[in-house]
Design an enzyme around this catalytic site. Structure first.
Site, short mmCIF file in Angstrom:
data_model
loop_
_atom_site.label_atom_id
_atom_site.label_comp_id
_atom_site.label_asym_id
_atom_site.label_seq_id
_atom_site.Cartn_x
_atom_site.Cartn_y
_atom_site.Cartn_z
N LYS A 1 -38.09 -47.72 -1.09
CA LYS A 1 -36.99 -48.16 -0.22
C LYS A 1 -37.42 -48.12 1.24
O LYS A 1 -37.19 -49.07 2.00
CB LYS A 1 -35.75 -47.27 -0.44
CG LYS A 1 -35.04 -47.58 -1.74
CD LYS A 1 -34.01 -46.51 -2.11
CE LYS A 1 -33.46 -46.80 -3.51
NZ LYS A 1 -32.64 -45.73 -4.05
N GLN B 1 -29.84 -40.24 -2.41
CA GLN B 1 -30.50 -40.53 -3.69
C GLN B 1 -29.93 -39.63 -4.79
O GLN B 1 -29.88 -38.41 -4.64
CB GLN B 1 -32.02 -40.30 -3.54
CG GLN B 1 -32.83 -40.68 -4.76
CD GLN B 1 -32.82 -42.18 -5.04
OE1 GLN B 1 -32.95 -43.00 -4.15
NE2 GLN B 1 -32.66 -42.54 -6.31
N ASP C 1 -24.70 -48.01 -0.96
CA ASP C 1 -24.78 -47.95 -2.43
C ASP C 1 -23.47 -48.41 -3.06
O ASP C 1 -23.41 -48.67 -4.27
CB ASP C 1 -25.09 -46.52 -2.88
CG ASP C 1 -26.50 -46.38 -3.45
OD1 ASP C 1 -27.12 -47.41 -3.76
OD2 ASP C 1 -26.95 -45.23 -3.59
#
Ligand code: NDP
Length: 296
Positions: free
Chosen positions: A54, A98, A121
């Site tokens: 990422k 994460q 997200d």
């Protein structure tokens, strides 16, 4: 019949190039650099690989990448304090924590502490509710990537029968919401579904997000259907470690009209959509028009 391959790797490269073009214009015209903060708690090896990928792709499209790697024993209070700082930081337009988090941390609490406008997200309860009610939201990256590939391959999706196998909060449910948003007739199947193969054979669009290697065989596929395989499963075959999807590619490719491979299908689209979401968040935060085609 052999299905057309939907090349997620090539499509993701196109999306990243498009994002990079928008980022360059934001810098030139408005002096703005979209910034993505990624928070990793602990040393889970798979998470470290994802976070590394990422960060690398964020920088490649011209965005600012802020990585926060915290020890596994980080307290909830310290993690929440970091999220508050990132919420208040004008250089940060997207925040991603994460998952999975170490078990002493409450994931729901942590995710819901992120400013919904920076929740790239799309997991904040406010974004979940907005997606469910058809309001502008941040859309979870993996289902967004699937939707983009489906639109690219099929054009308008209205009226098509879509079956999503899997009802997780991160893939199955938002995928179904997005397909409903595009006026598909949507069925969500799961582990209690009766005669799953027959349900799947009714699908013009079949999305597999099950987490079971090669479970969806050609017998589950309607001839000519478009099959999107979200699964990523590592298996041992012939003494070698191999990545396979939730779809049995060898049999499904004989029946489907189009299919995503694993690897090289949905996977690369997920990070591309994370970058697209960060760009969208930056535009919204600054009252600028959103790029077309990069959101739901
Ligand atoms: P979850 O384990 O959270 O959910 C799996 C779903 O599949 C559940 O709803 C479960 O039903 C259903 N299921 C399990 N077994 C069966 C069965 N035998 N028949 C029908 N349904 C079944 O998984 P995720 O949604 O998180 O992930 C799904 C897959 O996608 C995994 O392979 C994962 O690795 C992959 N993935 C890939 C990403 C990418 O970037 N490409 C990103 C995220 C995930 P029930 O609810 O009844 O238990």
């Amino acid at each position: 019949m052999t299905a057309v391959l939907i090349d997620g790797k090539a499509f993701a490269a196109r999306v990243r190039a498009e994002v990079a073009g928008h980022v360059a214009r934001l810098k030139a015209d408005h002096g703005l650099t979209p910034g993505l903060a990624v928070v990793l708690v602990g040393e889970d090896p798979a998470s470290q690989v994802y976070v590394g990928a990422k960060g690398k792709q964020t920088v490649e499209v011209g965005m600012a990448s802020f990585e926060h790697k915290l020890p596994a024993e980080t307290s909830e209070a310290d993690l929440l304090a970091l999220i508050r700082r990132l919420n208040d930081d004008p250089e940060v337009h997207g925040i991603l924590v994460q998952l999975p988090l170490p078990s002493h941390l409450n994931s729901d609490l942590v995710i819901n502490a992120i400013d919904p406008a920076k929740d790239v997200d799309g997991f904040h309860i406010s974004n979940v509710g907005r997606l469910g009610t058809g309001q502008k939201s941040m859309v979870p990256c993996t289902p967004l990537g699937c939707l983009m590939m489906l639109r690219d391959h099929l054009g308008k999706l209205a009226g098509l029968n879509a079956v999503v196998v899997g009802r997780s909060n991160i893939v199955g449910k938002p995928m179904a919401q997005l397909l409903l948003g595009d006026s598909c007739t949507v069925t969500i199947a799961h582990s209690r579904t009766k005669d799953l193969a027959a349900v799947c054979r009714g699908a013009d669009i079949l999305v597999a997000a099950v987490g079971r290697p090669e479970m969806i065989t050609g017998d589950y596929v309607k001839p000519g259907a478009t099959v999107i395989d979200v699964g990523i499963n590592r298996i041992q075959r012939d003494g070698k470690s191999k990545l396979v999807g939730d779809v049995d590619f060898a049999s499904a490719v004989q029946v489907a009209g189009a299919i995503t491979p694993v690897p090289g299908g949905v996977g690369p689209m997920t990070i591309a959509c994370l970058l697209a979401n960060t760009l969208t968040a930056c535009c919204r935060a600054n009252g600028l028009p959103e790029p077309q085609g990069l959101t739901a």
